[in-house]
Design a protein around this motif. Structure first.
Motif, PDB file in Angstrom:
ATOM      1  N   VAL A 124      -9.108  21.195   5.281  1.00 49.95           N
ATOM      2  CA  VAL A 124      -8.360  21.578   6.596  1.00 49.95           C
ATOM      3  C   VAL A 124      -8.591  20.228   7.325  1.00 49.95           C
ATOM      4  N   ARG A 128     -18.408  23.862   3.868  1.00 48.27           N
ATOM      5  CA  ARG A 128     -18.106  22.847   3.785  1.00 48.27           C
ATOM      6  C   ARG A 128     -18.336  21.629   3.914  1.00 48.27           C
ATOM      7  N   TRP A 181      -7.661  29.527   5.689  1.00 46.55           N
ATOM      8  CA  TRP A 181      -7.539  28.453   6.671  1.00 46.55           C
ATOM      9  C   TRP A 181      -7.106  28.945   8.052  1.00 46.55           C
ATOM     10  N   PRO A 182      -7.700  29.137   8.822  1.00 46.42           N
ATOM     11  CA  PRO A 182      -8.971  29.536   9.454  1.00 46.42           C
ATOM     12  C   PRO A 182      -9.563  31.276   8.993  1.00 46.42           C
ATOM     13  N   ASN A 231     -11.723  34.803  12.241  1.00 44.50           N
ATOM     14  CA  ASN A 231     -11.267  33.374  12.834  1.00 44.50           C
ATOM     15  C   ASN A 231     -12.728  32.394  12.523  1.00 44.50           C
ATOM     16  N   GLU A 239     -12.304  29.523  12.946  1.00 43.48           N
ATOM     17  CA  GLU A 239     -12.192  28.382  13.789  1.00 43.48           C
ATOM     18  C   GLU A 239     -13.076  28.427  15.026  1.00 43.48           C
ATOM     19  N   ASP A 240     -12.381  30.147  15.321  1.00 45.94           N
ATOM     20  CA  ASP A 240     -13.334  29.897  17.695  1.00 45.94           C
ATOM     21  C   ASP A 240     -14.247  31.497  16.824  1.00 45.94           C
TER      22      ASP A 240
END
Lengths: 441, 161
Positions: free
Chosen positions: A257, A272, A293-294, A315, A317-318
């Protein structure tokens, strides 16, 4: 109490599935060494020469067949030659055989490689629309070997026209990463796959691409026999592969990502680190596994997890979590953000995470791919068929030989391929790249 | 000396994993699977020059394995106990769900019939030929095994369209 007791009998398909999945766990053995040892033993017995000093025991001279590579698996497994012969005699339709790859074991410390499994499905008449008619833009032919004469294993589609490939310098040993472009009909080399001299039993594992870079991880043993894991990456534009990680993470999935590589480990947990190198950052301590991802899942796809149901999609990411509706009797439920597949009462089914869109179908939930999650969150591969969950269309594949391969990427591969001609080593492959199927066709 | 020569070695390298998987579903455990495959390959290596001229050497090896597993196993097991233990035995510490566990409760021949039918995907007449039994016996063995496992057969006999 088992749900099946309430719901009635199991199906034959479930038995096929159980055998197939069990077969994936068959460990590698040095068969040639074992055969040689047997020969020596019998010879000893026959001649009554029991003097130990006269017996030269050679261990480990043979090569273990089919050690897996990130590239292992896509390929030309042969269900049974017996069947091929039988088919010839009966004039029957070729039966489905799919080769899949799975990682063995819990930890990497024994450097157990990915193994290749040939899977034979129950005989079935091809259902659906021939793939060349349904998705003509996604079906093409390409050479099965690179310029060095090395065999290709498709990894996944990078986009609608490019396919990421691994070229094998020797049997199931990745030597180069290349890209085939359907617009030019040509391949180009991205990089040589490094093989560190200080590691033994070294096997590159799953690769991933985000359309800009490619990354993969590899496992091996150091001089003390301890397990070592490495991560490499290189831009798809080409160059020298760069190693950014060497450690002991038991990786089960890897992704890219932006300027980061992200991975999950077999015991659960996502980390990561920057492509430029640097510190490893834990994204979560929760026992999650990367889907792509994500998206992450709480389902473990290790040997003990195959019947367990995923309960949520996260998720990363958020941080939002989506609970999955699981009904009694469901097994092996796996969901991406849009679609799920699983088994219930011996039948396969699909549904959305909220339980809507439920329907059963032959082939659902018994797919042979490396990843159990829907491909591009839209397709399910089911032996000689591919299902488009969005349009409810089904593409049928009429194979030429007796095998079909799937791509070997970490995330569910967009590639299904088979020989243009019969046999294990065709000069050309038919390739279906699901990344080339238009959105709602 | 190389048993069977280079061509035989190539065959083992290329097909060894597939044969181990077949051995694994036949026997149910890794150690016996390796034993079964090695024994079958050992036999074949002696006569490789003849075997390789067959339509399918692999089919020949698989047939050898199936028969050996049923008829020869008891004797082999005894022998095995006295043999040295091979390095890196892979013990089964995991199971693959209820069905896989229940398969272990079946008599050996019933299990072999199921493996040939549902893993190898062979019709009953070929299973009969491989195991050296009648088609009726294949059918009755399969019927009993499926009943034990509470599997509902879609058709009673396979291989007939």
């Amino acid at each position: 109490m088992r749900p099946d007791d309430e719901m009635g009998a199991r199906s034959e398909q479930e038995l096929t599935g159980a055998l197939r999945r069990a077969a994936e766990r068959a460990p590698e053995q040095d068969l040639l060494a074992g055969i040689g040892e047997r020969r020596r033993r019998r010879a000893r017995r026959r001649t009554q020469l029991l003097a130990a000093a006269a017996v030269v025991v050679v261990v480990g001279t043979g090569t273990v067949a089919t050690k897996g590579i990130f590239v292992s698996g896509g390929g030309e497994g042969n269900g049974t030659a017996a069947r091929a012969t039988a088919e010839k005699d009966r004039g029957a339709v070729a039966e489905p055989t799919v080769t899949v790859t799975r990682r063995l074991g819990e930890g990497h410390e024994t450097a157990e490689p990915t193994i290749t499994t040939t899977v034979t499905a129950m005989p079935r008449r091809p259902a659906g629309t021939p793939v060349g008619r349904l998705w003509p833009e996604a079906l093409f032919q390409m050479p099965a070997k690179n310029a060095d004469g090395w065999r290709y294993r498709p990894v996944t589609g990078i986009n609608a026209t490019q396919v990421l490939l691994s070229a094998e310098s020797s049997f199931e040993k990745s030597g180069k990463i290349e890209i085939f472009d359907t617009r030019t009909g040509k391949s180009r080399v991205v990089t040589d796959v490094p093989a560190p001299k200080d590691l033994k039993k070294y096997f590159p594992q799953s690769a991933t691409t985000d359309g800009t870079n490619v990354a993969w991880y590899a496992i091996g043993l150091d001089e003390n026999g301890a397990g070592v894991v490495e991560i490499y990456w290189v831009p798809l534009s080409g160059g020298e592969a760069r190693r950014i990680y060497r450690g002991d993470a038991a990786i089960d999935a890897i992704g890219l990502v932006g300027d980061q590589v992200v991975w999950s480990v077999q015991q659960g947990g996502v980390s990561r680190m920057p492509l430029a190198g640097g510190a490893v950052e834990k994204l979560t301590d929760e026992k999650l596994h990367l889907i792509h991802w994500p998206w992450a899942s709480d389902a473990d796809d290790g040997p003990d997890g195959m019947d367990a149901n995923q309960s949520k999609i996260v998720n990363l990411e958020d941080g939002t979590e989506t609970e999955i509706v699981v009904k009694p009797g469901m097994k092996g439920l796996r969901c991406g953000p849009t679609w799920c597949s699983g088994r219930q009462d011996g039948n396969g089914f699909v549904q959305r995470p909220d339980g809507s869109g439920f329907r059963t179908g032959t082939g659902f939930g018994f797919g042979g791919g490396l990843s159990p999650y829907p491909i591009l969150d839209r397709f399910l591969e089911g032996m000689d068929s591919v299902f488009d969950l969005n349009t409810r269309k089904q593409a049928s594949i009429t194979r030429t030989g007796n095998w079909i391969g799937v791509g070997t990427s970490s995330e569910a591969s967009t590639i299904v391929y088979w020989g243009v001609t019969k046999g294990q080593k065709p000069a050309k492959y038919w390739v279906l790249n699901l990344a080339a199927v238009p959105p709602e066709q | 000396m190389r048993p069977g020569g280079v061509e035989f070695e190539d065959f083992v390298r290329a097909r060894g994993s597939a044969l181990l998987r077949y051995g694994y579903v036949l026997t149910g455990n890794a150690e016996d699977a390796a034993d079964l495959v090695q024994e079958a390959l050992f036999k074949v290596s002696d006569t490789w020059s003849r075997v390789r001229n067959k339509d399918s050497p692999e089919a020949y090896v698989r047939t050898t394995m199936a028969r050996q597993h049923i008829s020869w196993w008891r004797r082999r097991r005894k022998e095995h106990v006295t043999d040295e233990v091979p390095e890196e035995i892979h013990h089964d510490s995991h199971t693959f769900g209820e069905l896989w566990r229940e398969l272990a409760t079946l008599p050996r021949r019933q299990r072999a019939v199921l493996v040939l039918r549902y893993y190898e995907d062979l019709p009953d007449d070929e299973i009969a030929a491989i195991l050296g039994i009648s088609r009726g016996t294949v059918r009755s063995q399969a019927f009993r095994a499926l009943a034990t496992l509470r599997i509902r057969p879609a058709v009673l006999e396979r291989g007939q369209v």
